[in-house]
Design a protein around this motif. Structure first.
Motif, PDB file in Angstrom:
ATOM      1  N   THR A 115       0.856  -1.177   0.000  1.00 17.68           N
ATOM      2  CA  THR A 115       0.000   0.000   0.000  1.00 17.68           C
ATOM      3  C   THR A 115       0.897   1.234   0.000  1.00 17.68           C
ATOM      4  OG1 THR A 115      -1.765  -1.115   1.220  1.00 17.68           O
ATOM      5  CG2 THR A 115      -1.772   1.291   1.236  1.00 17.68           C
ATOM      6  N   VAL A 116       0.750   2.061  -1.011  1.00 20.97           N
ATOM      7  CA  VAL A 116       1.583   3.256  -1.147  1.00 20.97           C
ATOM      8  C   VAL A 116       0.805   4.461  -0.633  1.00 20.97           C
ATOM      9  CG1 VAL A 116       2.939   4.667  -2.730  1.00 20.97           C
ATOM     10  CG2 VAL A 116       2.690   2.206  -3.159  1.00 20.97           C
ATOM     11  N   SER A 117       1.418   5.191   0.277  1.00 23.75           N
ATOM     12  CA  SER A 117       0.774   6.376   0.852  1.00 23.75           C
ATOM     13  C   SER A 117       0.967   7.570  -0.068  1.00 23.75           C
ATOM     14  CB  SER A 117       1.355   6.669   2.238  1.00 23.75           C
ATOM     15  OG  SER A 117       1.117   5.595   3.117  1.00 23.75           O
ATOM     16  N   ILE A 118      -0.114   7.989  -0.715  1.00 26.14           N
ATOM     17  CA  ILE A 118      -0.108   9.165  -1.594  1.00 26.14           C
ATOM     18  C   ILE A 118      -1.325   9.998  -1.245  1.00 26.14           C
ATOM     19  CG2 ILE A 118      -0.094  10.019  -3.966  1.00 26.14           C
ATOM     20  CD1 ILE A 118       0.920   7.340  -4.891  1.00 26.14           C
ATOM     21  N   ASP A 119      -1.145  11.294  -1.022  1.00 30.10           N
ATOM     22  CA  ASP A 119      -2.238  12.134  -0.531  1.00 30.10           C
ATOM     23  C   ASP A 119      -2.797  13.091  -1.568  1.00 30.10           C
ATOM     24  OD1 ASP A 119      -1.734  10.863   1.845  1.00 30.10           O
ATOM     25  OD2 ASP A 119      -0.498  12.476   2.643  1.00 30.10           O
ATOM     26  N   GLY A 120      -2.192  13.131  -2.724  1.00 28.59           N
ATOM     27  CA  GLY A 120      -2.632  14.012  -3.798  1.00 28.59           C
ATOM     28  C   GLY A 120      -1.705  13.783  -4.969  1.00 28.59           C
ATOM     29  N   VAL A 121      -1.876  14.554  -6.028  1.00 35.20           N
ATOM     30  CA  VAL A 121      -0.993  14.390  -7.180  1.00 35.20           C
ATOM     31  C   VAL A 121       0.029  15.524  -7.206  1.00 35.20           C
ATOM     32  CG1 VAL A 121      -2.722  13.151  -8.511  1.00 35.20           C
ATOM     33  CG2 VAL A 121      -2.572  15.633  -8.730  1.00 35.20           C
ATOM     34  N   PHE A 122       1.234  15.185  -7.621  1.00 33.76           N
ATOM     35  CA  PHE A 122       2.339  16.115  -7.814  1.00 33.76           C
ATOM     36  C   PHE A 122       2.578  17.002  -6.590  1.00 33.76           C
ATOM     37  CE2 PHE A 122       1.008  14.880 -12.105  1.00 33.76           C
ATOM     38  CZ  PHE A 122       2.215  14.402 -12.586  1.00 33.76           C
ATOM     39  N   TYR A 172       3.988  18.394  -1.008  1.00 33.64           N
ATOM     40  CA  TYR A 172       3.934  19.381   0.069  1.00 33.64           C
ATOM     41  C   TYR A 172       3.536  18.723   1.387  1.00 33.64           C
ATOM     42  CZ  TYR A 172       2.757  23.338   2.972  1.00 33.64           C
ATOM     43  OH  TYR A 172       2.705  24.222   4.024  1.00 33.64           O
ATOM     44  N   GLN A 173       2.457  17.925   1.369  1.00 28.41           N
ATOM     45  CA  GLN A 173       2.029  17.282   2.616  1.00 28.41           C
ATOM     46  C   GLN A 173       3.059  16.258   3.085  1.00 28.41           C
ATOM     47  OE1 GLN A 173      -1.910  16.856   4.079  1.00 28.41           O
ATOM     48  NE2 GLN A 173      -1.876  14.639   3.745  1.00 28.41           N
ATOM     49  N   ARG A 174       3.648  15.517   2.142  1.00 28.14           N
ATOM     50  CA  ARG A 174       4.656  14.518   2.483  1.00 28.14           C
ATOM     51  C   ARG A 174       6.034  15.103   2.132  1.00 28.14           C
ATOM     52  NH1 ARG A 174       2.776   9.675   4.061  1.00 28.14           N
ATOM     53  NH2 ARG A 174       0.498   9.464   3.962  1.00 28.14           N
ATOM     54  N   ALA A 211      -6.967  19.035   5.560  1.00 29.25           N
ATOM     55  CA  ALA A 211      -7.354  20.330   5.003  1.00 29.25           C
ATOM     56  C   ALA A 211      -6.457  20.723   3.831  1.00 29.25           C
ATOM     57  CB  ALA A 211      -7.293  21.403   6.096  1.00 29.25           C
ATOM     58  N   LEU A 212      -5.228  20.207   3.815  1.00 28.44           N
ATOM     59  CA  LEU A 212      -4.283  20.537   2.753  1.00 28.44           C
ATOM     60  C   LEU A 212      -4.577  19.796   1.455  1.00 28.44           C
ATOM     61  CD1 LEU A 212      -0.955  20.340   4.818  1.00 28.44           C
ATOM     62  CD2 LEU A 212      -2.205  22.419   4.195  1.00 28.44           C
ATOM     63  N   THR A 213      -5.231  18.643   1.557  1.00 27.96           N
ATOM     64  CA  THR A 213      -5.344  17.765   0.387  1.00 27.96           C
ATOM     65  C   THR A 213      -6.764  17.497  -0.084  1.00 27.96           C
ATOM     66  OG1 THR A 213      -5.422  15.739   1.739  1.00 27.96           O
ATOM     67  CG2 THR A 213      -3.244  16.578   1.126  1.00 27.96           C
ATOM     68  N   VAL A 214      -7.773  17.839   0.722  1.00 33.03           N
ATOM     69  CA  VAL A 214      -9.131  17.395   0.405  1.00 33.03           C
ATOM     70  C   VAL A 214      -9.609  17.895  -0.952  1.00 33.03           C
ATOM     71  CG1 VAL A 214     -10.225  19.342   1.634  1.00 33.03           C
ATOM     72  CG2 VAL A 214     -11.482  17.189   1.315  1.00 33.03           C
ATOM     73  N   SER A 215      -9.182  19.077  -1.366  1.00 34.03           N
ATOM     74  CA  SER A 215      -9.654  19.611  -2.652  1.00 34.03           C
ATOM     75  C   SER A 215      -8.969  18.938  -3.836  1.00 34.03           C
ATOM     76  CB  SER A 215      -9.421  21.123  -2.717  1.00 34.03           C
ATOM     77  OG  SER A 215      -8.044  21.418  -2.672  1.00 34.03           O
ATOM     78  N   ILE A 263      -0.167  27.010   1.803  1.00 37.61           N
ATOM     79  CA  ILE A 263      -1.472  26.513   1.384  1.00 37.61           C
ATOM     80  C   ILE A 263      -2.156  27.508   0.449  1.00 37.61           C
ATOM     81  CG2 ILE A 263      -2.779  27.477   3.329  1.00 37.61           C
ATOM     82  CD1 ILE A 263      -4.520  24.975   3.287  1.00 37.61           C
ATOM     83  N   LEU A 264      -1.815  28.789   0.581  1.00 40.52           N
ATOM     84  CA  LEU A 264      -2.424  29.798  -0.293  1.00 40.52           C
ATOM     85  C   LEU A 264      -1.876  29.698  -1.711  1.00 40.52           C
ATOM     86  CD1 LEU A 264      -2.510  32.853   2.144  1.00 40.52           C
ATOM     87  CD2 LEU A 264      -4.352  31.253   1.568  1.00 40.52           C
ATOM     88  N   ASP A 265      -0.706  29.079  -1.872  1.00 45.58           N
ATOM     89  CA  ASP A 265      -0.200  28.802  -3.215  1.00 45.58           C
ATOM     90  C   ASP A 265      -0.914  27.597  -3.812  1.00 45.58           C
ATOM     91  OD1 ASP A 265       1.674  30.892  -3.080  1.00 45.58           O
ATOM     92  OD2 ASP A 265       3.111  29.608  -2.035  1.00 45.58           O
ATOM     93  N   LEU A 266      -1.174  26.589  -2.951  1.00 50.00           N
ATOM     94  CA  LEU A 266      -1.885  25.400  -3.414  1.00 50.00           C
ATOM     95  C   LEU A 266      -3.362  25.700  -3.664  1.00 50.00           C
ATOM     96  CD1 LEU A 266      -0.418  22.702  -0.972  1.00 50.00           C
ATOM     97  CD2 LEU A 266       0.102  22.953  -3.400  1.00 50.00           C
ATOM     98  N   LEU A 267      -3.931  26.531  -2.780  1.00 44.68           N
ATOM     99  CA  LEU A 267      -5.369  26.843  -2.836  1.00 44.68           C
ATOM    100  C   LEU A 267      -5.550  28.362  -2.796  1.00 44.68           C
ATOM    101  CD1 LEU A 267      -6.482  24.222  -0.172  1.00 44.68           C
ATOM    102  CD2 LEU A 267      -6.496  23.923  -2.647  1.00 44.68           C
ATOM    103  N   PRO A 268      -5.222  29.055  -3.869  1.00 47.01           N
ATOM    104  CA  PRO A 268      -5.281  30.520  -3.859  1.00 47.01           C
ATOM    105  C   PRO A 268      -6.658  31.099  -3.552  1.00 47.01           C
ATOM    106  CG  PRO A 268      -4.986  29.654  -6.090  1.00 47.01           C
ATOM    107  CD  PRO A 268      -4.780  28.515  -5.167  1.00 47.01           C
ATOM    108  N   GLU A 269      -7.719  30.330  -3.799  1.00 45.50           N
ATOM    109  CA  GLU A 269      -9.068  30.827  -3.541  1.00 45.50           C
ATOM    110  C   GLU A 269      -9.332  31.046  -2.060  1.00 45.50           C
ATOM    111  OE1 GLU A 269      -9.428  26.336  -4.508  1.00 45.50           O
ATOM    112  OE2 GLU A 269      -8.190  28.049  -5.053  1.00 45.50           O
TER     113      GLU A 269
END
Length: 372
Positions: free
Chosen positions: A239-246, A251-253, A282-286, A361-367
């Motif tokens: 099982t590979v732990s991955i929380d998002g793409v790229f 950032y999270q890992r 909160a960093l990855t849910v979107s 996080i504002l760079d990842l989620l500017p909105e």
């Protein structure tokens, strides 16, 4: 009688043998630690201890004592938030047809999973939701900054003397013939050498061919020695732990490289089954939808049931209510994540802490700028 209504409040203390990376025995990977370690209690001394018998008896009677509430706080917290907990998920255990009463005090052993993690916290990543006790890299960083005063590297296996090792393996001779899965997490299993000692012993002594070997890895490192031992087991599942793409995952890992992980998934596939597990924060849910698309393209299963509750400022509900509603209106989420997004509470003070600790996080989620 092995009926559904006689199934325990939680099956884990009946079907799982688990120790924490930092030493103590536990009830499962989500539980708080018990007050003793493999140095003071061998595997069978732990499993048959008065403490475990008392817990199993109360769970069989669905008597959720203060002791159980303390040990099982993570699942209880998830359930209060409307999230399906590990306790609820594990009620589908392959041991569902057993006589649960017999687990309380007899000598018949039947394990779904043996998850001994006493081989250390050596890890090359500094994941945002992790604790220093689980990652030597994170411990070293926080020790340097003064945020952590505990040990940098823990490895109980290296603390074992000759008699500890003999007793451990003697117990395993009784445990492994009655076990479905042998599981290693971390730290990073690909980096902790004691695991190789155990895998070699399993192979040499004939305990590998009936057991499925499972590891949870961050996917950044390939250990061919470990993978070659994996060939000798009944089957192998990584099982590979991955929380998002790229950049979201990287950032999270902290310290990860998504491209390298993607390549290593193909290497792991040469040895057995591969799946992905995401720690949703909160960093990855979107970014979960993008991760689903990636997993589907890769042809691997994706588990998104790990909803992070600690540290508290990484909980999904820390995000502004209106922003969470926007996600719900524009994306399709599995039940667990949807329930977390629908939490009516918005702890604005924790949102402030999130922005302070992770301004990127504002760079990842500017909105999110509209809520600052």
């Amino acid at each position: 009688m092995a009926s559904e209504d006689r199934k325990p409040w939680c099956v884990e203390p009946f079907s799982t043998l688990e120790s924490k990376v930092y030493g103590p025995w536990g009830l499962c990977c989500r539980s708080r630690p018990l007050p003793y370690t493999p140095k003071t209690h061998s595997p069978l001394e732990h499993f048959n201890s008065p403490t475990m018998q008392r817990i199993r008896k109360n769970m069989l009677e669905h008597n959720v004592t203060d002791e159980i509430k303390n040990l099982c706080q993570k699942c209880i917290t998830h359930e209060k938030a409307g999230v399906v907990s590990r306790r609820e998920q594990k009620r589908k255990t392959p041991l569902s047809s057993v006589n649960w009463e017999s687990f309380i005090e007899d000598d018949e052993l039947r394990f779904e999973t043996v998850e001994v993690k006493l081989f250390g916290n050596l890890c090359n990543l500094k994941c945002k939701m992790c604790d220093p006790i689980y990652s030597s890299s994170l411990a070293a960083e926080r020790h340097k900054s003064g945020e952590w005063t505990g040990p940098v590297h823990v490895d109980m296996w290296k603390e074992f003397d000759a008699m500890d090792t003999i007793v451990f393996y003697e117990d395993m001779k009784k445990i492994l013939p009655n076990t479905l899965y042998l599981k290693f997490t971390g730290g990073e299993p690909m980096m902790n050498s004691g695991i190789l000692d155990f895998l070699e012993w399993c192979y040499v002594n004939g305990y590998s061919d009936t057991v499925t070997l499972e590891i949870i890895t961050n996917g950044t490192v390939i250990n061919r020695d470990l993978l070659n031992y994996a060939k000798n087991f009944h089957s192998f599942h990584a099982t590979v732990s991955i929380d998002g793409v790229f950049d979201v995952n990287d950032y999270q890992r902290d310290g990860a490289d998504f491209v390298t992980i993607d390549q290593n998934i193909e290497v792991l596939r040469e040895y057995g089954k591969v799946s992905i597990n995401a720690a949703v924060t909160a960093l990855t849910v979107s970014n979960i939808v993008e991760l689903e698309i990636y997993a589907n393209a890769k042809g691997v299963d994706l588990d998104m049931t790990s909803i992070v509750t600690t540290p508290s400022y990484l909980q999904i509900k820390v995000l502004p209510t209106k922003w969470r509603q926007m996600l719900l209106d524009t994306q399709q989420f599995p039940y667990n994540i949807k329930a977390a997004l629908q939490d009516p509470e918005w702890p604005e003070d924790l949102f402030v802490i999130l922005l302070k600790k992770h301004p990127e996080i504002l760079d990842l989620l500017p909105e999110l700028e509209d809520y600052v």
